[in-house]
Each structure stands twice: as structure tokens, then as C-alpha cells.
Design a protein around this motif. Sequence first.
Motif, PDB file in Angstrom:
ATOM      1  N   THR A  33       0.865  -1.173   0.000  1.00  0.00           N
ATOM      2  CA  THR A  33       0.000   0.000   0.000  1.00  0.00           C
ATOM      3  C   THR A  33       0.902   1.222   0.000  1.00  0.00           C
ATOM      4  N   MET A  34       0.657   2.109  -0.954  1.00  0.00           N
ATOM      5  CA  MET A  34       1.477   3.301  -1.113  1.00  0.00           C
ATOM      6  C   MET A  34       0.671   4.526  -0.674  1.00  0.00           C
ATOM      7  N   SER A  35       1.344   5.430  -0.006  1.00  0.00           N
ATOM      8  CA  SER A  35       0.654   6.604   0.514  1.00  0.00           C
ATOM      9  C   SER A  35       1.506   7.859   0.336  1.00  0.00           C
ATOM     10  N   TRP A  36       0.818   8.982   0.309  1.00  0.00           N
ATOM     11  CA  TRP A  36       1.460  10.287   0.393  1.00  0.00           C
ATOM     12  C   TRP A  36       1.016  10.949   1.695  1.00  0.00           C
ATOM     13  N   ARG A  38       1.893  14.570   4.212  1.00  0.00           N
ATOM     14  CA  ARG A  38       2.494  15.899   4.160  1.00  0.00           C
ATOM     15  C   ARG A  38       2.635  16.457   5.562  1.00  0.00           C
ATOM     16  N   GLN A  39       3.601  17.348   5.696  1.00  0.00           N
ATOM     17  CA  GLN A  39       3.834  17.994   6.981  1.00  0.00           C
ATOM     18  C   GLN A  39       4.140  19.461   6.745  1.00  0.00           C
ATOM     19  N   ALA A  40       3.243  20.295   7.236  1.00  0.00           N
ATOM     20  CA  ALA A  40       3.425  21.740   7.144  1.00  0.00           C
ATOM     21  C   ALA A  40       4.193  22.219   8.377  1.00  0.00           C
ATOM     22  N   PRO A  41       4.849  23.373   8.289  1.00  0.00           N
ATOM     23  CA  PRO A  41       5.609  23.893   9.443  1.00  0.00           C
ATOM     24  C   PRO A  41       4.726  24.012  10.682  1.00  0.00           C
ATOM     25  N   GLY A  42       5.215  23.478  11.791  1.00  0.00           N
ATOM     26  CA  GLY A  42       4.490  23.571  13.049  1.00  0.00           C
ATOM     27  C   GLY A  42       3.301  22.633  13.188  1.00  0.00           C
ATOM     28  N   ARG A  43       3.124  21.756  12.207  1.00  0.00           N
ATOM     29  CA  ARG A  43       1.979  20.849  12.256  1.00  0.00           C
ATOM     30  C   ARG A  43       2.458  19.406  12.197  1.00  0.00           C
ATOM     31  N   GLU A  44       1.603  18.500  12.591  1.00  0.00           N
ATOM     32  CA  GLU A  44       1.924  17.089  12.539  1.00  0.00           C
ATOM     33  C   GLU A  44       1.804  16.574  11.098  1.00  0.00           C
ATOM     34  N   ARG A  45       2.529  15.509  10.846  1.00  0.00           N
ATOM     35  CA  ARG A  45       2.430  14.866   9.539  1.00  0.00           C
ATOM     36  C   ARG A  45       1.039  14.265   9.399  1.00  0.00           C
ATOM     37  N   GLU A  46       0.429  14.468   8.217  1.00  0.00           N
ATOM     38  CA  GLU A  46      -0.911  13.941   7.992  1.00  0.00           C
ATOM     39  C   GLU A  46      -0.950  13.106   6.727  1.00  0.00           C
ATOM     40  N   LEU A  47      -1.789  12.083   6.765  1.00  0.00           N
ATOM     41  CA  LEU A  47      -1.991  11.232   5.598  1.00  0.00           C
ATOM     42  C   LEU A  47      -2.856  11.972   4.580  1.00  0.00           C
ATOM     43  N   VAL A  48      -2.354  12.105   3.363  1.00  0.00           N
ATOM     44  CA  VAL A  48      -3.091  12.784   2.310  1.00  0.00           C
ATOM     45  C   VAL A  48      -3.898  11.795   1.489  1.00  0.00           C
ATOM     46  N   ALA A  49      -3.240  10.731   1.024  1.00  0.00           N
ATOM     47  CA  ALA A  49      -3.908   9.780   0.139  1.00  0.00           C
ATOM     48  C   ALA A  49      -3.174   8.458   0.164  1.00  0.00           C
ATOM     49  N   SER A  50      -3.928   7.387  -0.077  1.00  0.00           N
ATOM     50  CA  SER A  50      -3.358   6.043  -0.137  1.00  0.00           C
ATOM     51  C   SER A  50      -3.912   5.307  -1.335  1.00  0.00           C
ATOM     52  N   ILE A  51      -3.134   4.342  -1.807  1.00  0.00           N
ATOM     53  CA  ILE A  51      -3.600   3.463  -2.876  1.00  0.00           C
ATOM     54  C   ILE A  51      -3.116   2.055  -2.557  1.00  0.00           C
ATOM     55  N   THR A  52      -4.054   1.118  -2.561  1.00  0.00           N
ATOM     56  CA  THR A  52      -3.711  -0.254  -2.196  1.00  0.00           C
ATOM     57  C   THR A  52      -3.037  -0.974  -3.360  1.00  0.00           C
ATOM     58  N   ASN A  53      -2.543  -2.176  -3.065  1.00  0.00           N
ATOM     59  CA  ASN A  53      -1.909  -2.952  -4.131  1.00  0.00           C
ATOM     60  C   ASN A  53      -2.913  -3.361  -5.198  1.00  0.00           C
ATOM     61  N   ALA A  54      -4.198  -3.366  -4.844  1.00  0.00           N
ATOM     62  CA  ALA A  54      -5.243  -3.694  -5.819  1.00  0.00           C
ATOM     63  C   ALA A  54      -5.713  -2.473  -6.589  1.00  0.00           C
ATOM     64  N   GLY A  55      -5.192  -1.305  -6.229  1.00  0.00           N
ATOM     65  CA  GLY A  55      -5.541  -0.091  -6.961  1.00  0.00           C
ATOM     66  C   GLY A  55      -6.635   0.749  -6.330  1.00  0.00           C
ATOM     67  N   GLY A  56      -7.197   0.275  -5.240  1.00  0.00           N
ATOM     68  CA  GLY A  56      -8.195   1.081  -4.563  1.00  0.00           C
ATOM     69  C   GLY A  56      -7.556   2.281  -3.897  1.00  0.00           C
ATOM     70  N   ASN A  57      -8.133   3.464  -4.089  1.00  0.00           N
ATOM     71  CA  ASN A  57      -7.482   4.635  -3.524  1.00  0.00           C
ATOM     72  C   ASN A  57      -8.411   5.423  -2.618  1.00  0.00           C
ATOM     73  N   ILE A  58      -7.794   6.054  -1.654  1.00  0.00           N
ATOM     74  CA  ILE A  58      -8.511   6.832  -0.643  1.00  0.00           C
ATOM     75  C   ILE A  58      -7.840   8.187  -0.521  1.00  0.00           C
ATOM     76  N   ILE A  59      -8.647   9.232  -0.584  1.00  0.00           N
ATOM     77  CA  ILE A  59      -8.177  10.573  -0.269  1.00  0.00           C
ATOM     78  C   ILE A  59      -8.600  10.852   1.164  1.00  0.00           C
ATOM     79  N   ASN A  60      -7.642  11.098   2.028  1.00  0.00           N
ATOM     80  CA  ASN A  60      -7.904  11.173   3.459  1.00  0.00           C
ATOM     81  C   ASN A  60      -8.182  12.584   3.954  1.00  0.00           C
ATOM     82  N   VAL A  61      -7.806  13.582   3.190  1.00  0.00           N
ATOM     83  CA  VAL A  61      -7.952  14.978   3.611  1.00  0.00           C
ATOM     84  C   VAL A  61      -9.088  15.608   2.820  1.00  0.00           C
ATOM     85  N   ASP A  62     -10.118  16.051   3.518  1.00  0.00           N
ATOM     86  CA  ASP A  62     -11.298  16.595   2.826  1.00  0.00           C
ATOM     87  C   ASP A  62     -10.944  17.785   1.950  1.00  0.00           C
TER      88      ASP A  62
END
Length: 116
Positions: A33-36, A38-62
Motif C-alpha cells: 500500500t502506497m501513501s502520500w 504531508r507535513q506543514a511547518p508547526g503541524r503534525e504529519r498527515e496522511l493525504v492519500a493512499s492506494i492499495t496494491n489492488a488499486g483502490g485509492n482513498i483521499i484522506n484529507v477533505d
Amino acid sequence: QVQLVESGGGLVQPGGSLRLSCVASRFIISSYTMSWYRQAPGRERELVASITNAGGNIINVDSVKGRFTISRDNAKNTVYLQMNSLKPEDTAVYYCNAVKRETSVWGQGTQVTVSS
């Protein structure tokens, strides 16, 4: 040593687009499973998007839904993040991550700056 190398970041004006790439070396991403994140200055790292080995993808940030797209090309051992209609609040270091069971691999990050 396994590694992920990101590229494609840079300075872009608001409303512009960038495509980030993440190339894996010394391992094959097809079963990961591959993901992106991001981490902005002064903020925690957040999950932006993931894509599974089967190709299913999720955008995690509204706030990026409808603007960002994650995709993968297993033949090139590469995962992408297409970012459109960029906003100043998208400014961050973007990291690629590969996960399979207990194994997690991180890239070194690529800076994205959205500014006029």
C-alpha cells in the motif's frame, strides 16, 4: 538498502498544478500500500492519500478531495500524486510511504510551496 525517492516538488502559484513522483529502489511496490503524507511547518504529519496494491485509492484529507489524485504504475515501480488547483495551505513537505504488514519505508520528502 530499500528506499523511496520523491521528486516533482517546487514553487507554484495558487491555482497551479504539480505532479509528485515516488520511485522505489531495491524493492517492488506492487504488493505494498502506497501513501502520500504531508507535513506543514508547526503541524503534525498527515496522511493525504493512499492506494492499495489492488488499486483502490482513498483521499484522506477533505480539503484536497476533487483536487488531488493518487495513482501508481507498478511497471515503473512508481507512485504519483497529481495536485491541481493548489492553494497556499497545501504548502508542506510531501512524503511517500510504502507499507506491507510490519514493513514501512519512507522517502526523504519533497517541498511544495504554493505562493504568489
